[in-house]
Design an enzyme around this catalytic site. Structure first.
Site, short mmCIF file in Angstrom:
data_model
loop_
_atom_site.label_atom_id
_atom_site.label_comp_id
_atom_site.label_asym_id
_atom_site.label_seq_id
_atom_site.Cartn_x
_atom_site.Cartn_y
_atom_site.Cartn_z
N GLU A 106 0.83 -1.23 0.00
CA GLU A 106 0.00 0.00 0.00
C GLU A 106 0.86 1.27 0.00
O GLU A 106 0.66 2.16 0.83
CB GLU A 106 -0.96 -0.01 1.20
CG GLU A 106 -1.94 -1.14 1.13
CD GLU A 106 -3.05 -1.11 2.19
OE1 GLU A 106 -2.98 -0.29 3.13
OE2 GLU A 106 -3.99 -1.92 2.07
N GLU A 136 -5.48 -8.33 -0.21
CA GLU A 136 -6.12 -7.96 1.06
C GLU A 136 -7.58 -7.70 0.77
O GLU A 136 -7.90 -6.76 0.02
CB GLU A 136 -5.49 -6.72 1.69
CG GLU A 136 -4.19 -7.01 2.42
CD GLU A 136 -3.68 -5.84 3.24
OE1 GLU A 136 -4.51 -5.15 3.88
OE2 GLU A 136 -2.47 -5.62 3.23
O1 AHR Z 1 -5.02 -5.76 7.26
C1 AHR Z 1 -4.85 -4.62 8.03
C2 AHR Z 1 -4.14 -3.51 7.28
O2 AHR Z 1 -4.96 -3.04 6.26
C3 AHR Z 1 -2.86 -3.87 6.58
O3 AHR Z 1 -1.76 -3.81 7.41
C4 AHR Z 1 -2.77 -2.84 5.52
O4 AHR Z 1 -2.05 -3.27 4.40
C5 AHR Z 1 -4.20 -2.45 5.23
O5 AHR Z 1 -4.37 -1.09 5.24
#
Ligand code: AHR
Length: 506
Positions: free
Chosen positions: A173, A292
Site C-alpha cells: 500500500e 487484502e
Molecule cells: O489488514 C490490516 C491492514 O490493512 C494492513 O496492514 C494494511 O495493508 C491495510 O491497510
C-alpha cells in the site's frame, strides 16, 4: 416469490480457479502472530511454539497461501531482526501499529509454520524504509543455495536447503498516506523497478507482485494503477488490489450490495491493465493479486481509539482489530467470494485479510480456546467445494438499487469440478424479506442430480460466534422436497448464503 432460471453450458466457462485464490494473510499486528498462531507455553503448542489448535482450524479452513509479514508493518520492518538465536533478537517499535515487536517470530518460524500447515508462503518486502539492496539480501538469505555470507547464515540457522519462496510483493500500500515512507506513483515505480531487477537477477524463478491501489476511494485511484503498470509492466507478474468492505451508509441493502463495489473495482483495474497492455505494446495479460480483502468496520470502529489511552502505546501484541463477525457479515463475505471466483480469469490470487484474531475467521484467547468466526464458514465452503472451472450463466435477474448501483438480487458463482463429477452453485439472496426460487438448466451435462443445499444458520442476522457460544452460526442442511429433487429447484431464504451441490454423470 420471484423465480430465476439459470442456464449453464458445459464448455462455456470463465476460467479454472487457481488454488491461490483461497489465500490468507498473517501480519505482525495485534494478536495475529503472538497468542494467535504462535504461543509457546500454550497447552496445545508444539515444540516450536505453534498452537496446534489454531493450526488445525487453519487446515480445516483450507487456506492455500499466507502473505507475510505485513501489511503496514512491513514498511518499517527489518527482516534481519527476526533471524538467529531468539535471545539475541532486538525488540523494536512498530510504527505502523504503535506496538512493540519482540521478533521472537521471523521468517524461519513462518516458513516452518507454513510447512506444517501445508500453506504456500507469499513474502512482502519493505519498500518503505527498506532499500532495493536489502530486498535482494533478504531474497539471497531465503532462496540462494549457499556459498555467500547470507545464504550460509540461513544454513547456520538450521535451514540447509533454500526455501525457494516463489511469491514476492514489492511493498505494501505505498499509495496510502498512512504507510511508513509512502510515496507517489512515479517514485514507487523507480524504487520497485530497481528492486525487481535485483530480485530477478538473484532468482529468475520468482513471481513479483506490485502495489496497486489500497482501495477504490483513494484520490489517486486509478491513476496510481495506470502509472505503476506503465512503469513496471514487463517487470511484474501481478498487480495487487486491496479493499475492505463495511456497512458505510447504515442501510442493509447497501451493505448487501458490497459485491458490486468489489466488482466495479476489479473491472476498473482490469480495464486499466488492458489499456496499459495496449499502450506499451505487450502480449502479456496482467493478472491481479487481490491480496487484502475482507469485511472490516474501520469507520465505525477505528483501531486508533485503543491508543487514545497513552498506557496502551507500544504494548506487545495489543488486542486491536479484533472484530467479531455476524451472520450478516458472513452472508456479505459469501457474496464477495462469488465475485472473486467470477473474476478468476484475471484475479488469480487473493488473500483474506487476515487469518487469526485480526479481522479474521479464527479467534483465540491467550492461553485459552480457539474458535471459528461466522466468516470462517463461507470461506471454508468455497475452499473445499469451489475447485474447478467457473461456469458462465444465462439468467434474467431483477436488480435492487444500492449506493454502488443496481445490484442483482442474487449474487452467485457456479463451479464445475469434472474430477469429482460435481457442480456447485454458491448464491447469496440479497433480498431482505423475500425468498427466491431458483431452477437450473444443465442439459449439456447429461443427467444432473441435486444432492444438497446448505445454508448458514443463526438466531438472527446479528448473532455471532463467541467463546461462550462458539456455534451460534454454523452450516445447516436444508430439507429438499421430492418436487425440488425431481426438478432441480431450490429456494434461497431472504438474506442468505447458500451452497448447492449437484452430481453429474460426466
Ligand atoms: O489488514 C490490516 C491492514 O490493512 C494492513 O496492514 C494494511 O495493508 C491495510 O491497510
Amino acid at each position: 416469490m420471484k423465480c430465476i432460471n439459470f442456464i449453464f453450458q458445459r464448455n462455456n466457462i470463465i476460467a479454472k480457479i487457481d488454488p491461490a485464490l483461497y489465500g490468507s494473510f498473517i501480519e505482525h499486528l495485534g494478536r495475529s502472530v503472538y497468542t494467535g498462531i504462535y504461543e509457546p507455553g500454550h497447552i496445545s503448542a508444539d515444540k516450536e511454539g505453534f498452537r496446534t489448535d489454531v493450526s488445525d482450524l487453519v487446515k480445516e479452513l483450507g487456506v492455500t497461501t499466507a502473505r507475510y509479514p505485513g501489511g503496514n508493518f512491513v514498511s518499517g520492518y527489518n527482516w534481519r531482526d527476526g533471524i538467529g538465536p531468539k535471545d539475541k533478537r532486538p525488540v523494536r517499535l512498530d510504527y505502523a501499529w504503535l506496538s512493540r515487536e519482540t521478533n521472537q517470530f521471523g521468517i524461519n518460524e513462518f516458513s516452518r509454520w507454513c510447512e506444517k500447515t501445508g500453506i504456500r508462503p507469499m513474502i512482502a518486502l519493505n519498500l518503505g524504509t527498506g532499500t532495493p539492496q536489502e530486498a535482494g539480501y533478504f531474497l539471497e538469505y531465503c532462496n540462494h543455495a549457499g556459498g555467500t555470507t547470507l545464504s550460509d547464515l540461513r544454513r547456520q540457522h538450521g535451514q540447509e536447503a533454500p526455501y525457494d519462496f516463489t511469491l514476492w510483493c514489492l511493498g505494501n500500500e505505498m499509495d496510502g498516506e498512512w504507510q511508513t515512507c509512502a510515496m507517489d506513483a512515479h517514485d514507487y515505480v523507480k524504487k520497485a523497478r530497481e528492486t525487481a531487477k535485483i530480485m530477478r537477477w538473484i532468482d529468475p524463478g520468482i513471481q513479483i507482485v506490485a502495489c496497486g491501489s489500497s482501495n477504490s476511494m483513494q484520490k489517486t485511484f486509478p491513476e496510481w494503477d495506470r502509472i505503476v503498470l506503465e512503469g513496471l509492466y514487463e517487470q511484474i507478474d501481478f498487480l495487487s488490489c486491496h479493499h475492505y468492505f463495511e456497512n458505510r451508509t447504515g442501510k442493509m441493502s447497501d451493505y448487501l450490495g458490497s459485491f458490486l463495489q468489489m466488482e466495479n473495482f476489479i473491472r476498473t483495474i482490469v480495464a486499466t491493465a488492458d489499456y496499459v497492455k495496449a499502450k506499451v505494446g505487450s502480449t502479456k495479460k496482467m493478472m491481479i493479486s487481490f491480496d487484502e480483502w475482507n469485511i472490516w468496520s474501520i469507520e465505525s470502529d477505528p483501531w486508533q481509539s485503543y491508543f487514545e489511552n497513552p498506557k496502551h502505546r507500544f504494548e506487545i501484541s495489543p488486542p486491536i482489530l479484533e472484530q467479531t463477525y455476524s451472520l450478516l457479515d458472513a452472508v456479505v463475505l459469501g457474496s464477495l467470494l462469488c465475485t472473486l471466483v467470477n473474476h478468476c480469469d484475471r484475479v488469480q490470487m487473493a488473500s483474506l485479510a487476515q487469518l487469526v484474531n485480526v479481522i479474521a475467521p479464527i479467534s483465540t484467547q491467550p492461553g485459552g480456546k480457539a474458535i471459528r468466526q461466522s466468516i470462517f464458514w463461507p470461506f471454508k465452503m468455497f475452499s473445499q467445494y469451489g475447485r474447478g472451472e467457473v461456469l458462465k450463466y444465462l439468467a434474467s435477474i431483477p436488480t435492487l438499487a444500492t449506493c454502488y448501483g443496481e445490484a442483482k438480487v442474487v449474487q452467485s458463482a457456479t463451479i464445475h469440478n469434472a474430477e469429482k463429477k460435481e457442480i456447485v452453485f454458491f448464491a447469496v439472496n440479497i433480498q431482505e424479506t423475500e425468498p427466491l426460487e431458483v431452477s437450473f438448466d444443465f442439459h449439456t451435462f447429461g443427467n444432473v442430480t441435486l444432492m444438497s443445499h446448505v445454508t448458514l444458520k443463526g438466531n438472527d442476522l446479528f448473532s455471532r460466534n463467541t467463546f461462550v457460544s462458539p456455534d451460534e452460526i454454523i452450516p445447516h442442511s436444508l430439507h429438499l422436497t421430492p418436487e425440488q429433487l425431481a426438478r432441480n429447484k431450490i429456494t434461497l431464504p431472504p438474506v442468505s448464503f447458500n451452497m448447492v451441490v449437484f452430481r453429474t454423470e460426466c
